[in-house]
Design a protein around this motif. Structure first.
Motif, PDB file in Angstrom:
ATOM      1  N   THR A  32       0.817  -1.212   0.000  1.00 43.00           N
ATOM      2  CA  THR A  32       0.000   0.000   0.000  1.00 43.00           C
ATOM      3  C   THR A  32       0.855   1.268   0.000  1.00 43.00           C
ATOM      4  O   THR A  32       0.442   2.285  -0.553  1.00 43.00           O
ATOM      5  CB  THR A  32      -0.988   0.029   1.185  1.00 43.00           C
ATOM      6  N   ASN A  33       2.028   1.210   0.587  1.00 43.20           N
ATOM      7  CA  ASN A  33       2.907   2.381   0.583  1.00 43.20           C
ATOM      8  C   ASN A  33       3.394   2.679  -0.833  1.00 43.20           C
ATOM      9  O   ASN A  33       3.390   3.830  -1.273  1.00 43.20           O
ATOM     10  CB  ASN A  33       4.083   2.165   1.538  1.00 43.20           C
ATOM     11  N   GLN A  34       3.816   1.626  -1.562  1.00 42.72           N
ATOM     12  CA  GLN A  34       4.250   1.820  -2.947  1.00 42.72           C
ATOM     13  C   GLN A  34       3.080   2.248  -3.831  1.00 42.72           C
ATOM     14  O   GLN A  34       3.250   3.066  -4.741  1.00 42.72           O
ATOM     15  CB  GLN A  34       4.869   0.536  -3.512  1.00 42.72           C
ATOM     16  N   VAL A  39       0.401   6.562  -6.939  1.00 41.74           N
ATOM     17  CA  VAL A  39      -0.747   7.444  -7.162  1.00 41.74           C
ATOM     18  C   VAL A  39      -0.331   8.911  -6.982  1.00 41.74           C
ATOM     19  O   VAL A  39      -0.762   9.787  -7.734  1.00 41.74           O
ATOM     20  CB  VAL A  39      -1.941   7.071  -6.252  1.00 41.74           C
ATOM     21  N   LYS A  40       0.531   9.188  -6.017  1.00 40.34           N
ATOM     22  CA  LYS A  40       1.039  10.555  -5.842  1.00 40.34           C
ATOM     23  C   LYS A  40       1.795  11.005  -7.086  1.00 40.34           C
ATOM     24  O   LYS A  40       1.671  12.157  -7.510  1.00 40.34           O
ATOM     25  CB  LYS A  40       1.958  10.637  -4.616  1.00 40.34           C
ATOM     26  N   LEU A  65     -10.272   2.332 -11.525  1.00 36.69           N
ATOM     27  CA  LEU A  65      -9.236   2.027 -10.528  1.00 36.69           C
ATOM     28  C   LEU A  65      -9.708   2.453  -9.140  1.00 36.69           C
ATOM     29  O   LEU A  65      -9.572   1.699  -8.174  1.00 36.69           O
ATOM     30  CB  LEU A  65      -7.926   2.726 -10.886  1.00 36.69           C
ATOM     31  N   LYS A  66     -10.271   3.634  -9.060  1.00 33.25           N
ATOM     32  CA  LYS A  66     -10.773   4.139  -7.773  1.00 33.25           C
ATOM     33  C   LYS A  66     -11.865   3.225  -7.220  1.00 33.25           C
ATOM     34  O   LYS A  66     -11.858   2.885  -6.032  1.00 33.25           O
ATOM     35  CB  LYS A  66     -11.306   5.566  -7.965  1.00 33.25           C
ATOM     36  N   GLN A  67     -12.765   2.793  -8.078  1.00 33.72           N
ATOM     37  CA  GLN A  67     -13.849   1.902  -7.654  1.00 33.72           C
ATOM     38  C   GLN A  67     -13.290   0.568  -7.149  1.00 33.72           C
ATOM     39  O   GLN A  67     -13.696   0.069  -6.102  1.00 33.72           O
ATOM     40  CB  GLN A  67     -14.800   1.662  -8.819  1.00 33.72           C
ATOM     41  N   ASP A  68     -12.337  -0.003  -7.883  1.00 34.29           N
ATOM     42  CA  ASP A  68     -11.786  -1.296  -7.481  1.00 34.29           C
ATOM     43  C   ASP A  68     -10.930  -1.190  -6.222  1.00 34.29           C
ATOM     44  O   ASP A  68     -10.923  -2.102  -5.395  1.00 34.29           O
ATOM     45  CB  ASP A  68     -10.993  -1.923  -8.631  1.00 34.29           C
ATOM     46  N   LEU A  69     -10.215  -0.080  -6.056  1.00 33.03           N
ATOM     47  CA  LEU A  69      -9.484   0.147  -4.803  1.00 33.03           C
ATOM     48  C   LEU A  69     -10.460   0.239  -3.635  1.00 33.03           C
ATOM     49  O   LEU A  69     -10.218  -0.319  -2.565  1.00 33.03           O
ATOM     50  CB  LEU A  69      -8.654   1.438  -4.878  1.00 33.03           C
ATOM     51  N   CYS A 177      -5.181   7.105  -1.447  1.00 35.29           N
ATOM     52  CA  CYS A 177      -5.096   6.841  -2.891  1.00 35.29           C
ATOM     53  C   CYS A 177      -6.408   7.217  -3.578  1.00 35.29           C
ATOM     54  O   CYS A 177      -6.411   7.889  -4.619  1.00 35.29           O
ATOM     55  CB  CYS A 177      -4.814   5.358  -3.156  1.00 35.29           C
ATOM     56  N   ILE A 178      -7.512   6.786  -2.997  1.00 33.01           N
ATOM     57  CA  ILE A 178      -8.832   7.070  -3.564  1.00 33.01           C
ATOM     58  C   ILE A 178      -9.073   8.575  -3.620  1.00 33.01           C
ATOM     59  O   ILE A 178      -9.539   9.109  -4.633  1.00 33.01           O
ATOM     60  CB  ILE A 178      -9.929   6.336  -2.754  1.00 33.01           C
ATOM     61  N   ASN A 179      -8.724   9.284  -2.538  1.00 36.74           N
ATOM     62  CA  ASN A 179      -8.906  10.743  -2.508  1.00 36.74           C
ATOM     63  C   ASN A 179      -8.042  11.430  -3.560  1.00 36.74           C
ATOM     64  O   ASN A 179      -8.492  12.382  -4.223  1.00 36.74           O
ATOM     65  CB  ASN A 179      -8.585  11.295  -1.118  1.00 36.74           C
ATOM     66  N   LEU A 180      -6.811  10.978  -3.719  1.00 38.72           N
ATOM     67  CA  LEU A 180      -5.919  11.565  -4.728  1.00 38.72           C
ATOM     68  C   LEU A 180      -6.452  11.330  -6.138  1.00 38.72           C
ATOM     69  O   LEU A 180      -6.370  12.222  -6.999  1.00 38.72           O
ATOM     70  CB  LEU A 180      -4.510  10.992  -4.602  1.00 38.72           C
ATOM     71  N   ILE A 181      -6.987  10.144  -6.382  1.00 33.80           N
ATOM     72  CA  ILE A 181      -7.547   9.848  -7.708  1.00 33.80           C
ATOM     73  C   ILE A 181      -8.751  10.738  -7.977  1.00 33.80           C
ATOM     74  O   ILE A 181      -8.921  11.249  -9.088  1.00 33.80           O
ATOM     75  CB  ILE A 181      -7.899   8.352  -7.840  1.00 33.80           C
TER      76      ILE A 181
END
Length: 192
Positions: A32-34, A39-40, A65-69, A177-181
């Motif tokens: 998750t860190n990578q 995503v950043k 991608l956001k939905q699947d995450l 990640c979701i928020n960034l997307i």
């Protein structure tokens, strides 16, 4: 002579036992860190790979991608909450839920590939490397898992502390990640 044979036999049994025990020790490879770093980079380097021609496809791929995450994160949270609520004891395998998490991560990997195909070479290499790491953890490395939750579902001993810490850090990173997307989708809209 008998004592020497007995000593060798004991040593042999010890080595066999140690090898079997070592080979079964689960290893957690938290990606998750990578994933968050990738995503950043997607977000920060948008100007390096954005083209008007690919914007609709990029936005759609990011939405999937956001939905699947989100689906993967919710599935992990649901399972983890259930384990705590039911005070589940380690040692009992749950292959169905373990496989369900694996399938959800497969979808995330597929969506990542779709997104990386629409970026530049640098992000494509980073995404491919991450995808390979996830794939290897899931399929080619024996007794390697993406989280302590999966180790627990595989029937290994996991402390509640490890499960809780694993959950809170992973969920936070996945949610970020979701928020960034979501923010990245907004940037693409503004560029149109």
């Amino acid at each position: 002579m008998t004592g020497n044979v007995l000593s060798r036999f004991t040593l042999f049994l010890f080595l066999i036992f140690a090898t079997n025990t070592y080979g079964q020790t689960p290893v957690v490879t938290d990606v998750t860190n990578q994933l968050l770093t990738w995503v950043k980079h997607l977000d920060g380097d948008l100007n390096k790979y954005y083209t008007h021609e690919k914007s609709a496809q990029l936005k759609e791929s990011l939405a999937f991608l956001k939905q699947d995450l989100g689906d993967y994160m919710k599935a992990r949270k649901r399972l983890s909450d259930s384990l705590f609520r039911n005070n589940a004891a380690p040692g009992k395998k749950d292959p169905e839920n373990l496989e369900a998490l694996k399938l959800k991560m497969n979808e995330v990997m597929r969506r990542m590939r779709e997104v990386t195909d629409l970026t530049n070479e640098e992000l494509r290499k980073e995404g491919d490397k991450l995808n390979d790491a996830i794939y290897n953890t899931l399929y080619t490395q024996p007794n390697q898992y993406l989280s302590h939750l999966e180790v627990f579902l595989a029937g290994f001993e996991v402390t509640k502390k490890d499960l809780a810490l694993d959950g809170s850090t992973c969920y936070t990173r996945l949610q970020t990640c979701i928020n960034l997307i979501t923010g990245l989708e907004g940037k693409i809209d503004r560029k149109k």
